[in-house]
Design a protein around this motif. Structure first.
Motif, PDB file in Angstrom:
ATOM      1  N   GLU A  27     -20.608 112.361 -35.604  1.00  0.00           N
ATOM      2  CA  GLU A  27     -19.186 112.330 -35.306  1.00  0.00           C
ATOM      3  C   GLU A  27     -18.623 113.740 -35.238  1.00  0.00           C
ATOM      4  OE1 GLU A  27     -17.161 109.835 -38.088  1.00  0.00           O
ATOM      5  OE2 GLU A  27     -18.439 108.123 -37.634  1.00  0.00           O
ATOM      6  N   PRO A  28     -17.853 114.055 -34.186  1.00  0.00           N
ATOM      7  CA  PRO A  28     -17.242 115.383 -34.099  1.00  0.00           C
ATOM      8  C   PRO A  28     -16.116 115.530 -35.120  1.00  0.00           C
ATOM      9  CG  PRO A  28     -16.517 113.997 -32.291  1.00  0.00           C
ATOM     10  CD  PRO A  28     -17.560 113.220 -33.038  1.00  0.00           C
ATOM     11  N   SER A  29     -15.862 116.746 -35.518  1.00  0.00           N
ATOM     12  CA  SER A  29     -14.793 117.002 -36.480  1.00  0.00           C
ATOM     13  C   SER A  29     -13.434 116.854 -35.797  1.00  0.00           C
ATOM     14  CB  SER A  29     -14.929 118.415 -37.050  1.00  0.00           C
ATOM     15  OG  SER A  29     -14.680 119.369 -36.026  1.00  0.00           O
ATOM     16  N   ALA A  30     -12.398 116.682 -36.606  1.00  0.00           N
ATOM     17  CA  ALA A  30     -11.033 116.560 -36.073  1.00  0.00           C
ATOM     18  C   ALA A  30     -10.643 117.835 -35.330  1.00  0.00           C
ATOM     19  CB  ALA A  30     -10.058 116.271 -37.204  1.00  0.00           C
ATOM     20  N   ASP A  31     -11.058 118.987 -35.847  1.00  0.00           N
ATOM     21  CA  ASP A  31     -10.752 120.259 -35.188  1.00  0.00           C
ATOM     22  C   ASP A  31     -11.404 120.334 -33.814  1.00  0.00           C
ATOM     23  OD1 ASP A  31      -9.776 123.024 -35.097  1.00  0.00           O
ATOM     24  OD2 ASP A  31     -11.905 123.561 -35.256  1.00  0.00           O
ATOM     25  N   LEU A  32     -12.643 119.913 -33.704  1.00  0.00           N
ATOM     26  CA  LEU A  32     -13.326 119.924 -32.419  1.00  0.00           C
ATOM     27  C   LEU A  32     -12.639 118.992 -31.429  1.00  0.00           C
ATOM     28  CD1 LEU A  32     -15.679 120.819 -30.646  1.00  0.00           C
ATOM     29  CD2 LEU A  32     -16.989 118.925 -31.591  1.00  0.00           C
ATOM     30  N   LEU A  33     -12.233 117.818 -31.889  1.00  0.00           N
ATOM     31  CA  LEU A  33     -11.535 116.883 -31.012  1.00  0.00           C
ATOM     32  C   LEU A  33     -10.198 117.450 -30.544  1.00  0.00           C
ATOM     33  CD1 LEU A  33     -12.252 113.502 -32.807  1.00  0.00           C
ATOM     34  CD2 LEU A  33     -13.245 114.337 -30.680  1.00  0.00           C
ATOM     35  N   ASP A  34      -9.467 118.116 -31.436  1.00  0.00           N
ATOM     36  CA  ASP A  34      -8.193 118.734 -31.057  1.00  0.00           C
ATOM     37  C   ASP A  34      -8.399 119.828 -30.012  1.00  0.00           C
ATOM     38  OD1 ASP A  34      -6.696 117.108 -32.716  1.00  0.00           O
ATOM     39  OD2 ASP A  34      -6.649 118.566 -34.367  1.00  0.00           O
ATOM     40  N   ARG A  35      -9.403 120.669 -30.226  1.00  0.00           N
ATOM     41  CA  ARG A  35      -9.663 121.741 -29.263  1.00  0.00           C
ATOM     42  C   ARG A  35     -10.119 121.183 -27.924  1.00  0.00           C
ATOM     43  NH1 ARG A  35     -13.811 125.378 -31.123  1.00  0.00           N
ATOM     44  NH2 ARG A  35     -14.525 123.750 -32.530  1.00  0.00           N
ATOM     45  N   ALA A  36     -10.893 120.120 -27.944  1.00  0.00           N
ATOM     46  CA  ALA A  36     -11.345 119.497 -26.693  1.00  0.00           C
ATOM     47  C   ALA A  36     -10.161 118.892 -25.940  1.00  0.00           C
ATOM     48  CB  ALA A  36     -12.383 118.420 -26.987  1.00  0.00           C
ATOM     49  N   ARG A  37      -9.238 118.250 -26.673  1.00  0.00           N
ATOM     50  CA  ARG A  37      -8.064 117.650 -26.041  1.00  0.00           C
ATOM     51  C   ARG A  37      -7.190 118.727 -25.402  1.00  0.00           C
ATOM     52  NH1 ARG A  37      -3.225 117.579 -27.575  1.00  0.00           N
ATOM     53  NH2 ARG A  37      -3.732 118.071 -29.726  1.00  0.00           N
ATOM     54  N   VAL A  38      -6.964 119.839 -26.103  1.00  0.00           N
ATOM     55  CA  VAL A  38      -6.163 120.935 -25.566  1.00  0.00           C
ATOM     56  C   VAL A  38      -6.835 121.517 -24.316  1.00  0.00           C
ATOM     57  CG1 VAL A  38      -5.363 123.285 -26.036  1.00  0.00           C
ATOM     58  CG2 VAL A  38      -5.041 121.494 -27.741  1.00  0.00           C
ATOM     59  N   GLY A  39      -8.132 121.699 -24.381  1.00  0.00           N
ATOM     60  CA  GLY A  39      -8.856 122.227 -23.219  1.00  0.00           C
ATOM     61  C   GLY A  39      -8.801 121.275 -22.040  1.00  0.00           C
ATOM     62  N   TRP A  40      -8.919 119.978 -22.291  1.00  0.00           N
ATOM     63  CA  TRP A  40      -8.866 118.974 -21.231  1.00  0.00           C
ATOM     64  C   TRP A  40      -7.484 118.951 -20.595  1.00  0.00           C
ATOM     65  CZ3 TRP A  40     -11.932 116.692 -18.091  1.00  0.00           C
ATOM     66  CH2 TRP A  40     -11.556 115.534 -17.426  1.00  0.00           C
ATOM     67  N   GLU A  41      -6.429 119.020 -21.419  1.00  0.00           N
ATOM     68  CA  GLU A  41      -5.071 119.046 -20.883  1.00  0.00           C
ATOM     69  C   GLU A  41      -4.846 120.297 -20.042  1.00  0.00           C
ATOM     70  OE1 GLU A  41      -2.656 118.659 -24.368  1.00  0.00           O
ATOM     71  OE2 GLU A  41      -2.946 116.480 -24.475  1.00  0.00           O
ATOM     72  N   HIS A  42      -5.358 121.424 -20.505  1.00  0.00           N
ATOM     73  CA  HIS A  42      -5.247 122.671 -19.741  1.00  0.00           C
ATOM     74  C   HIS A  42      -5.963 122.542 -18.399  1.00  0.00           C
ATOM     75  CE1 HIS A  42      -4.948 126.949 -18.941  1.00  0.00           C
ATOM     76  NE2 HIS A  42      -6.245 126.950 -18.687  1.00  0.00           N
ATOM     77  N   PHE A  43      -7.150 121.972 -18.422  1.00  0.00           N
ATOM     78  CA  PHE A  43      -7.905 121.763 -17.192  1.00  0.00           C
ATOM     79  C   PHE A  43      -7.138 120.876 -16.217  1.00  0.00           C
ATOM     80  CE2 PHE A  43     -10.732 118.839 -14.896  1.00  0.00           C
ATOM     81  CZ  PHE A  43     -11.359 119.743 -14.050  1.00  0.00           C
TER      82      PHE A  43
END
Length: 54
Positions: A27-43
């Motif tokens: 399971e990914p950490s909450a921090d990793l999920l937050d950073r992935a979401r921010v990166g996806w929104e930026h993309f």
């Protein structure tokens, strides 16, 4: 002498009780999920602005 795992196969040392340590490995950490979401929104925002510019 033979190995319990075939040559070239990755093995992981996990606790004897199933699922205890394995979930932490998978399971990914909450921090990793937050950073992935921010990166996806930026993309998505940058992709939509490129389409609007064309």
């Amino acid at each position: 002498m033979t190995s319990p795992t075939p040559r070239g196969v990755l093995s992981l040392d996990v606790p004897d009780s199933p699922g205890v340590g394995l979930a932490a490995l998978l399971e990914p950490s909450a921090d990793l999920l937050d950073r992935a979401r921010v990166g996806w929104e930026h993309f998505l925002l940058s992709a939509s602005s490129e389409v609007a510019d064309e």
